[in-house]
Design an enzyme around this catalytic site. Structure first.
Site, PDB file in Angstrom:
ATOM      1  N   ALA A 265      48.562  29.948  34.881  1.00 20.13           N
ATOM      2  CA  ALA A 265      47.348  30.215  35.574  1.00 20.13           C
ATOM      3  C   ALA A 265      47.847  31.251  36.501  1.00 20.13           C
ATOM      4  O   ALA A 265      48.749  31.833  36.439  1.00 20.13           O
ATOM      5  CB  ALA A 265      47.150  28.943  36.638  1.00 20.13           C
ATOM      6  N   HIS A 300      50.361  24.705  42.836  1.00 20.37           N
ATOM      7  CA  HIS A 300      51.261  25.798  42.877  1.00 20.37           C
ATOM      8  C   HIS A 300      50.248  27.097  43.120  1.00 20.37           C
ATOM      9  O   HIS A 300      50.586  27.947  43.930  1.00 20.37           O
ATOM     10  CB  HIS A 300      51.890  25.879  41.421  1.00 20.37           C
ATOM     11  N   GLU A 301      49.086  27.445  42.307  1.00 14.42           N
ATOM     12  CA  GLU A 301      48.574  28.313  42.507  1.00 14.42           C
ATOM     13  C   GLU A 301      47.771  28.273  43.930  1.00 14.42           C
ATOM     14  O   GLU A 301      47.910  29.304  44.620  1.00 14.42           O
ATOM     15  CB  GLU A 301      47.365  28.590  41.472  1.00 14.42           C
ATOM     16  N   HIS A 304      50.029  29.388  46.538  1.00 12.76           N
ATOM     17  CA  HIS A 304      50.452  30.794  46.682  1.00 12.76           C
ATOM     18  C   HIS A 304      49.573  31.659  47.652  1.00 12.76           C
ATOM     19  O   HIS A 304      50.083  32.775  48.008  1.00 12.76           O
ATOM     20  CB  HIS A 304      50.159  31.606  45.233  1.00 12.76           C
TER      21      HIS A 304
END
Ligand code: B3K
Ligand code: ZN
Length: 876
Positions: A265, A300-301, A304
């Site tokens: 991703a 995770h994304e 960020h």
């Protein structure tokens, strides 16, 4: 053609011009998308006023170029395959350009491309230069305004970063949407998506009370597969507020699922683009592992947004600054959401298999590399996972409260900036007062440190002397290494009491579980007031990414397996015990001697199976033998057949002796509850299926029947896939062939399930696998242009150790053929796929020469810089 040249960290120069604002207009067309850019530039104060403007640009057809409204002529600039240089520009100006690009023929999946008819982008690391002429580097951050024009019928949905600010109809059945992203960002975070998409919408109220609209955009048939990703997103948003005090900043957060995607991703600002495999789940189509993976990647994304987007990297050498930190954040999130010890066991077990192998191979590099040819080759386990281990060590070194204060300082001080690893570590040093200078070597030295440890108990003085000696092996370009600062969490477990003893070091009482710091090449730690002879429990929770050798006896390991207070080390003691037995069996196999099962392993398993203390998810991990890949990592020369035979022998021996115990575990963990991806259910399924695996290793008649039953359930892909795998990997082709056929027909319409179908078939140990791979490459569901298919079929085959490493070399040749084809189509995937061949040094001479021959054959081709860099290193 000259060989591609590396870039060096030491050559870093700040940009001469920065972009204040970026305005883009996309007129979408598969073969000829027109991109107009209006970029507001300003010269940096430090730059020479004669400095030319240098822009990156690849595979762009230039249509027009103007500065402040005046068209440039060819004499004003220089254009080549990599970009554009404008000789003289004013101190501040607007650059207008128009280029033409062809998304439909973009098989590299970098820049703007089409996937299942939909337009999408992937710009990290250097894909934006395939969209327009631009300073494609992360230290140029600008606000963006983007207008997307598409066909009303074919592209009813037009998305980009930020907030939609205008939309309207146009002539010829066209329409547009205009988007504004108020947060300055590097161009690698730019995103555009257009197509016939459908959304699921939800809301999140942030800690300051703002309402954020959450959308997941998918193809219509996947609308029922978004629930888990949405729930994961909301949990992530809440977790980041509670754990790091980080709030989401825009009013809209979008996720889009696309079928063709090089990685998992991408964290584009406000518009995360996901590989459909990393976002879509449904009990009928996705396994527990996928549910957990989706949760982790969504988190995770999302994370960020702060660690990567608001504060980004100065240059790509700093990649681990955002990736290591963000992986650490997502690991902690998953640990908090699920079973923490199991999460750690799974992460470490993967790390010690795959990252250790990378660190020991020809492509080994530091967490912060100092040069590269192709940055795309550096999205590695070292940058991501070792980077996360380094951040974890930092966190443990300074303590969570200091770490949190350091992280607050980092986000506040550097918001909207592009920074370095030093900036991050400096925040931690300031927040804690710790001297982290030696610790910085973790970023610059490649290779896995090895620690040789031994201990002595002195009955007379009640002392335990622990001596540790460290050594980091040479890696390419780094022959000599300096000692590292290695935090070792440990305990001394009393052999009489079975309890952790109080640790007293240099007169200081440290408690029963403490961290000692190895800084020198060799250090001896003398623990005093040790009332009974202990067994040391070292590197608890894997407190540093190192290999630790301690001459444990099997009795000591069996003791730690039941008595260590650290769940991770209990598991690790079991792995070490199994490894000792496996080593003997590998030797027996090689020497043609009869194999004899170590009864201490059998008894340890019996204790595990009949005891009631351990939680089910941990128990399932403890009952799982080290993988063939991990065993191989431990051998001086890898003998794939001996490893396979030894591991199978252990599995079968355990199953024969403990058949009733495994069956009892299986029965006790069956349930009729409807599927839910809860930690409790996942633990139960995992334990039950581990037991079934053992029973199937001896093709127990009842187990075969249970598999047949389980393969037919309809609401639970975890169970179905596991049972189908066991049947296909057994010798019962009479049962597995019809089951595979039925499965393939049932799921022919679902590409993600067909990926599983491919993988199940090409990972079996039987010798017909190579032919199956060749056959399946012709299957209508396979496409070499789709990275998920390549991974599911070819990537999975290359992990099939006995078959990929066939002595006739046909496995290697097949992989090389695919690499050569993909080198033209998708260099990023080709360079990744070649990895198993680069590990040739680990095998016997015969296989070495077969593997090298294929690498040389690849090298004869006109190569992309990606594949060139990897193959060059592998043959160096
Ligand atoms: N940052 C992306 C990396 C994509 C790069 C592909 N060439 C994925 C991630 O780490 O979140
Ligand atoms: Zn990331």
């Amino acid at each position: 053609m000259s060989d591609p040249q590396p870039v060096y960290l030491s050559d870093y120069q700040p940009p001469a011009y920065r972009v204040i604002h970026t305005e883009l207009t996309f007129d979408l067309d598969p073969a000829a998308t027109h991109v107009k850019a209006r970029l507001l530039f300003e010269r940096n104060d430090q730059a020479d006023d004669k400095a030319p403007l240098v822009l990156d640009g690849e595979q762009l057809t230039l249509i027009s170029l103007a500065i402040d409204g005046t068209a440039l002529t060819e004499a004003d600039y220089q254009l080549d395959d990599h970009g554009l240089k404008i000789h003289t520009v004013p101190a501040s100006f607007s650059l207008e350009s128009e280029v033409k690009i062809a998304p439909s023929t973009n098989t590299a999946l970098e820049g703007l491309y089409q996937s299942s008819g939909m337009y999408c982008t992937q710009c990290e690391a250097e894909g934006f230069r395939r969209i327009t002429f631009y300073p494609d580097r992360p230290d140029v951050m600008a606000t963006f305004t983007v207008t997307v024009i598409g066909d009303v019928q074919k592209e009813p949905i037009l998305l980009a970063n930020g907030n939609p600010v205008a939309r309207g109809e146009m002539e010829g059945g066209r329409h547009f949407v205009k988007w504004e992203d108020p947060f300055p960002k590097p161009c690698y975070l730019f995103a555009l998506v257009a197509g016939n998409l459908h959304k699921v919408e939800d809301h999140f109220t942030t800690m300051s009370g703002r309402d954020v609209t959450l959308q997941i955009w998918v193809e219509e048939e996947n609308l029922d597969k978004t629930e888990h990703a949405m729930a994961s997103l909301k949990r992530s948003m809440e977790w980041d507020e509670q754990t790091y005090g980080r709030e989401y900043d825009l009013d809209l957060f979008m996720i889009v699922a696309v079928n063709d995607f090089n990685m998992g991703a991408m964290e584009n600002k406000g518009l995360n683009i996901f590989n459909s495999a990393a976002v879509l789940t449904h009990p009928q189509t996705a396994t527990d592992a996928t549910f957990q993976n989706v949760e982790g990647i969504v988190a995770h994304e999302y994370f960020h947004n702060w660690s990567g987007n608001r504060v980004t990297c100065r240059d790509w050498f700093q990649l681990s600054l955002k990736e290591g930190f963000t992986v650490f954040r997502d690991q902690c999130f998953s640990a908090d959401t699920n079973s923490a010890p199991v999460k750690r066991i799974q992460d470490v077990s993967f790390f010690r298999t795959a990252q250790f192998a990378e660190d020991a191979g020809p492509t080994a590099h530091p967490v912060r590399p100092d040069h590269f040819i192709e940055i795309t080759n550096f999205y590695t386990l070292t940058i991501y996972e070792k980077g996360a281990e380094v951040v974890r060590m930092l966190c443990n070194l300074v303590g969570w409260e200091n770490f949190r204060r350091g992280s607050d300082a980092y986000f506040e001080r550097f918001d909207g900036q592009a920074v370095t690893i030093e900036d991050f570590v400096e925040c931690m040093a300031q927040a804690s007062g710790e001297d982290l200078s030696q610790f910085m070597r973790w970023y610059s030295q490649a290779g896995t440190p090895e620690i040789d440890a031994y201990g002595e108990y002195d009955y007379v003085h009640s002392e335990y002397r622990l001596t540790l000696r460290q050594r980091t092996p040479a890696t390419p370009g780094q022959p000599e290494k300096l000692p590292m600062h290695i935090p070792i969490r440990m305990g001394l477990v009393g052999t009489k009491s079975g309890q952790d003893l109080t640790l007293t070091l240099a007169g200081e009482k440290l408690g029963k579980d403490a961290v000692i710091h190895l800084r020198d090449e060799e250090q001896t730690f003398v623990f005093t007031d040790v009332a009974e002879a202990p067994v040391p429990s070292l590197l608890r929770d894997f407190s540093a990414p190192v290999k630790l050798n301690f001459p444990y006896s099997r009795e000591e390991l069996a003791f730690l397996l039941t008595h260590d207070s650290d769940g991770f080390n209990r598991w690790d003691a079991g792995q070490r015990l199994a490894m000792l037995a496996l080593d003997d069996l590998i030797a027996a196999h090689r020497n043609g001697v009869e194999k004899v099962m170590d009864s201490r392993v059998t008894e340890a398993f019996r204790t595990l199976l009949t005891g009631s203390t351990v939680d089910k998810a941990v128990l399932s991990e403890m009952l799982t033998l080290p993988s063939e890949a991990y065993i191989a990592e431990q051998q001086p020369i890898v003998d794939v057949d001996a490893i396979h035979a030894a591991r199978e022998f252990v599995r079968q021996s355990l199953a024969l002796v403990l058949r009733d115990e495994f069956m009892a575990i299986f029965e006790a963990n069956r349930t009729d509850e409807p599927y839910a991806p809860t930690p409790e259910q996942i633990a139960q399924r995992s334990l039950k299926n581990t037991a079934l695996s053992y029973l199937m290793s001896i093709e127990d008649e009842k187990a075969v029947a249970l598999c047949e039953e389980q393969v037919a359930v309809d609401h639970n892909m975890t169970d179905v896939r596991h049972a189908l795998t066991l049947l296909v990997h057994s010798d019962r082709d009479d049962l597995s062939a019809p089951a595979l056929k039925a499965f393939g027909e049932k799921w022919a319409h679902d590409p993600l399930v067909m990926d599983q179908w491919f993988t199940i078939q090409v990972t079996r140990p039987q010798p017909d696998v190579l032919e199956r791979v060749q056959f399946l490459m012709q299957h209508p569901a396979f496409s070499i242009k789709n990275p998920n298919k390549v991974r599911a079929l070819i990537g999975a085959f290359a992990q099939n150790r006995v078959n990929f490493h066939r002595l006739d070399g046909k496995g290697y040749a097949l992989l090389a053929d695919v690499v050569i084809e993909l080198n033209r189509l998708n260099p990023e995937i080709a360079a990744r796929l070649v990895t198993p061949l680069t590990r040739w040094q680990r095998f016997d001479e015969n296989r070495q020469s077969l593997m090298r021959a294929q690498l040389k054959r690849i090298k004869e081709e006109p190569l992309s810089s990606n594949v060139y860099e990897v193959v060059e290193k592998a043959l160096a």
